[in-house]
Enzyme design. Structure first.
Site, PDB file in Angstrom:
ATOM      1  CB  CYS A   2      -0.944  -0.021   1.381  1.00 23.24           C
ATOM      2  SG  CYS A   2      -1.942  -1.498   1.368  1.00 23.24           S
ATOM      3  NE  ARG A  27       4.335   1.592  -1.783  1.00 25.21           N
ATOM      4  CZ  ARG A  27       5.654   1.039  -1.146  1.00 25.21           C
ATOM      5  NH1 ARG A  27       6.631   1.570  -1.918  1.00 25.21           N
ATOM      6  NH2 ARG A  27       5.799   0.279  -0.182  1.00 25.21           N
ATOM      7  CD1 TRP A  74      -2.810  -4.800  -4.696  1.00 17.75           C
ATOM      8  CD2 TRP A  74      -2.235  -6.264  -2.796  1.00 17.75           C
ATOM      9  NE1 TRP A  74      -2.772  -6.365  -4.903  1.00 17.75           N
ATOM     10  CE2 TRP A  74      -2.433  -7.097  -3.906  1.00 17.75           C
ATOM     11  CE3 TRP A  74      -2.144  -6.588  -1.439  1.00 17.75           C
ATOM     12  CZ2 TRP A  74      -2.330  -8.424  -3.872  1.00 17.75           C
ATOM     13  CZ3 TRP A  74      -1.810  -8.107  -1.480  1.00 17.75           C
ATOM     14  CH2 TRP A  74      -1.959  -8.729  -2.517  1.00 17.75           C
ATOM     15  CG  ASN A  98       2.614  -1.086   3.063  1.00 13.98           C
ATOM     16  OD1 ASN A  98       2.057  -1.958   2.878  1.00 13.98           O
ATOM     17  ND2 ASN A  98       3.761  -0.700   2.598  1.00 13.98           N
ATOM     18  N   GLY A  99       0.998  -3.057   5.385  1.00 11.56           N
ATOM     19  CA  GLY A  99       1.399  -4.362   5.711  1.00 11.56           C
ATOM     20  C   GLY A  99       0.605  -5.346   6.421  1.00 11.56           C
ATOM     21  CD  GLU A 479       9.255 -11.928 -17.212  1.00 12.94           C
ATOM     22  OE1 GLU A 479       9.056 -10.597 -17.429  1.00 12.94           O
ATOM     23  OE2 GLU A 479       8.985 -12.392 -16.130  1.00 12.94           O
ATOM     24  CE  LYS A 483       6.621  -8.390 -17.447  1.00 16.94           C
ATOM     25  NZ  LYS A 483       6.886  -9.265 -16.333  1.00 16.94           N
ATOM     26  CD  GLU A 486       2.987  -9.809 -14.134  1.00 19.20           C
ATOM     27  OE1 GLU A 486       3.545  -9.788 -13.011  1.00 19.20           O
ATOM     28  OE2 GLU A 486       3.612  -9.514 -15.059  1.00 19.20           O
ATOM     29  CG  HIS A 502       8.720 -36.173 -20.802  1.00 18.15           C
ATOM     30  ND1 HIS A 502       8.900 -37.705 -20.984  1.00 18.15           N
ATOM     31  CD2 HIS A 502       9.809 -35.619 -21.342  1.00 18.15           C
ATOM     32  CE1 HIS A 502      10.142 -37.897 -21.657  1.00 18.15           C
ATOM     33  NE2 HIS A 502      10.702 -36.612 -21.734  1.00 18.15           N
ATOM     34  CE  LYS A 602       7.360  -1.988 -10.555  1.00 17.47           C
ATOM     35  NZ  LYS A 602       7.424  -2.780 -11.986  1.00 17.47           N
TER      36      LYS A 602
END
Length: 607
Positions: A2, A27, A74, A98-99, A479, A483, A486, A502, A602
């Site tokens: 946050c 954030r 968030w 935040n946390g 990656e 992307k 996301e 396999h 982020k």
């Protein structure tokens, strides 16, 4: 995770608080809120959803007050509703957090048993009630905060204001970053330097366990033992203009296009091109005795670490283990005392990675950190700091930070190889030569944007997409899949190309696009062989290779992207560009929020 901004100002602060939140919106953006003190009364506005919703409320109903706190959230505990939005108020105190307060449930139960009423489902509201209880018992605000902080278990950054003391702002941190800003008759709190970029460039970073008492003309900082301490004030190099999108539609696209420049800036710190040598920023670190490296990271940084494992083992002949930070401590890893643990994080504040770092330190490991924020917690705790120079990255989906991490890790691998006597001067010169070619190759890859954009309509309707690669191209495939997930919300998975037969080959049909990363090189023929297995079963293949590879294997593919020919060493950096651009253009076609995809933030500062 946050974002927090606090201001003790000379005039009304609500507008400046919102501007600070705008710089912090990367954030968290599930909800946002502002609270000020005016005439010894709290005034608060909160809004669910994007920050613009809060801005609209403030435009219609402005907030007066020369002291205030603001927050962009968030969600962790409690859905992203207006009731759960910060700031939270209890009695004479308002707080943003935040946390995660890990012991909030027993604290909440205790407070409810005392007759206190909670208006949210958040863990954060317990902080306001605990401080309020102390104030009601006759404590001053400073005494109340000092009493409450040891009761809180978990990770937090806090900012608090007080109804009866409009000249006071208190902040505290444990496991989540918090920065103090100094002004002329004004002082500030922020989650990071960027939050304060429009207010001041003179800042101090609070250490773990610190708490700070801010008044308009003074700042007092205390450590976790409540002893007064001095934390150096430094000049922040962050400018508010760094958050400008310029002529780009999205931050993500702007940051993709910044990669040639920032990779060049990063490599300047690690290469001596005229001498043909690699030179890390700390030349006296003992590399020669390293016989094992433990890499720990999360998300995109983890894939950078996977690429680094190939480089380190190939060049330095040092065994490498790699773990997700969220899993590392819990498998009780065997760590030889004196070994090297390498941590990779864009922010340097990622909670899982920071906890893993401290576990490795307790196990007697030397600590190396690849971070983009040289003042971050990880950077300050490292024995060997390996900074990237990507600049501020606003888009949630990491792009330029990733390629800068790869550049640093390649230089690190070469430096380790030289120190261990595994790299001749001629071989080192070759590595330096190819790394120095990376920025130009990135520029050439960016010239392919229109070709990549033309392929996006083939991907956008898909429900599932597969990515394939071998060797270092396998983590690059991972990656690419990340992307796409996301920012476009399409389900995507990546496999080592040789593993398709396999099991995963059962997923192949004519509705599943398969994106194959196969630059020319020693693994090209084997990758193409696996690609043909996919095509034989109706798979629709998009081949990303160089001109030579496309000429050899592109016939029959649904589409091809012809990349510049590059040395295998820098192929991961260069091939990052098309997978980033492809995800970007697919997301634009689908109309998703490219820079702020749902459910993501982020900087992940909670476990």
């Amino acid at each position: 995770m946050c974002g927090i901004v606090g201001i003790l100002g000379k005039s009304d602060v609500a507008g400046a608080l919102v501007e600070g939140l705008q710089r912090l919106e990367y954030r968290g953006y599930d909800s946002a809120g502002v609270c000020t003190v005016q005439d010894r009364h709290f005034a608060r506005r909160r809004a669910e959803g994007k920050l613009r919703n809060l801005a609209q409320k403030l435009e219609a109903d402005p907030l007066p007050g020369r002291v205030g706190i603001a927050h962009t959230r968030w969600a962790t505990h409690g859905a992203p509703t207006e009731d759960n939005a910060h700031p939270h108020i209890a009695g004479d105190v308002a707080v943003v957090h935040n946390g995660i307060i890990e012991n909030f449930k027993p604290l909440r139960d205790m407070l409810q048993a005392e007759g206190r009423t909670f208006l949210s489902q958040t863990d954060s509201e317990v902080v306001a009630h605990l401080v309020s209880r102390e104030l009601e018992g006759g404590a001053t605000p400073v005494e109340a905060v000092r009493t409450v902080l040891p009761m809180l278990h978990g990770a937090f950054a806090l900012a608090l204001i007080f109804r009866k003391d409009p000249d006071l702002l208190i902040g505290a941190r444990l496991g989540a970053p918090l920065t103090v800003g100094y002004g002329d008759g004004e002082n500030y709190l922020g989650s990071d330097a960027l939050a304060l970029a429009g207010l001041t460039r003179r800042i101090a970073y609070l250490d773990e366990g610190d708490w700070a008492v801010l008044r308009r003309d003074s700042v007092e900082i205390f450590d976790r033992e409540n002893r007064p301490v001095l934390r150096p004030a430094v000049e922040s190099g962050v400018s508010a203009q760094l958050t400008d999108k310029g002529n780009y539609r999205h931050y993500m696209l702007k940051e993709i296009y910044e990669q040639p420049l920032v990779v060049a800036q990063t490599l300047q710190s690690y290469l001596k091109p005229l001498q043909g040598q690699v030179a890390l920023p700390i030349p006296d670190f003992d590399f020669a005795g390293i016989d094992r490296v433990q890499i720990v990271a999360c998300g995109t940084s983890y894939y950078a670490g996977m690429v680094a494992r190939y480089w380190i083992e190939r060049f330095a002949r040092v065994a490498v283990d790699i773990d997700f930070a969220s899993e590392f401590r819990y498998r009780d890893p065997v760590l030889k005392p004196g070994g090297l643990a390498l941590f990779i994080s864009q922010s340097g504040e990622t909670a899982d990675t920071l906890a893993a770092l401290r576990h490795a330190r307790a196990e007697g490991q030397k600590i190396a950190c690849v971070v983009n924020v040289p003042t971050s917690s990880m950077a300050r705790e490292a024995d060997l700091l390996l900074p990237t120079h990507a600049g501020v990255e606003i888009g949630v989906a990491s792009t330029k930070a990733f390629t800068c991490q790869l550049a640093v890790l390649a230089a690190f691998a070469a430096n380790l190889a030289r120190a261990r006597g595994k790299l001749s001067p001629t071989e080192e010169q070759e590595i330096v030569k190819h790394l120095a070619e990376a920025p130009a190759a990135l520029n050439a890859a960016l010239d392919l944007e229109q070709a990549v954009a033309a392929i996006a309509p083939l991907i956008a309707p898909a429900r599932d997409v597969l990515y394939l690669g071998r060797g270092p191209d396998f983590p690059m495939a991972m990656e690419g899949a990340l992307k796409l997930k996301e920012i476009s919300y399409i389900h995507a998975e990546a496999y080592a190309a040789g593993e398709m037969k396999h099991g995963p080959i059962a997923l192949i049909d004519d509705q599943v696009p398969v994106i194959v990363l196969a630059p020319s090189g020693p693994l090209f023929e084997k990758t193409v062989s696996n690609m043909q297995e996919v095509r034989a079963r109706g798979g629709k293949v998009i081949l990303i290779s160089d001109a030579e590879g496309v000429a050899e294997a592109g016939e029959g593919c649904m589409a091809t992207i012809s990349m510049p020919g590059v040395h295998p060493l820098i192929a991961p950096l260069v091939y990052a560009v098309p997978i980033q651009l492809l995800a970007y253009h697919v997301a634009v076609l689908k109309g998703t929020d490219v820079d702020q995809p749902r459910n993501l933030a982020k900087s992940v500062t909670v476990e």
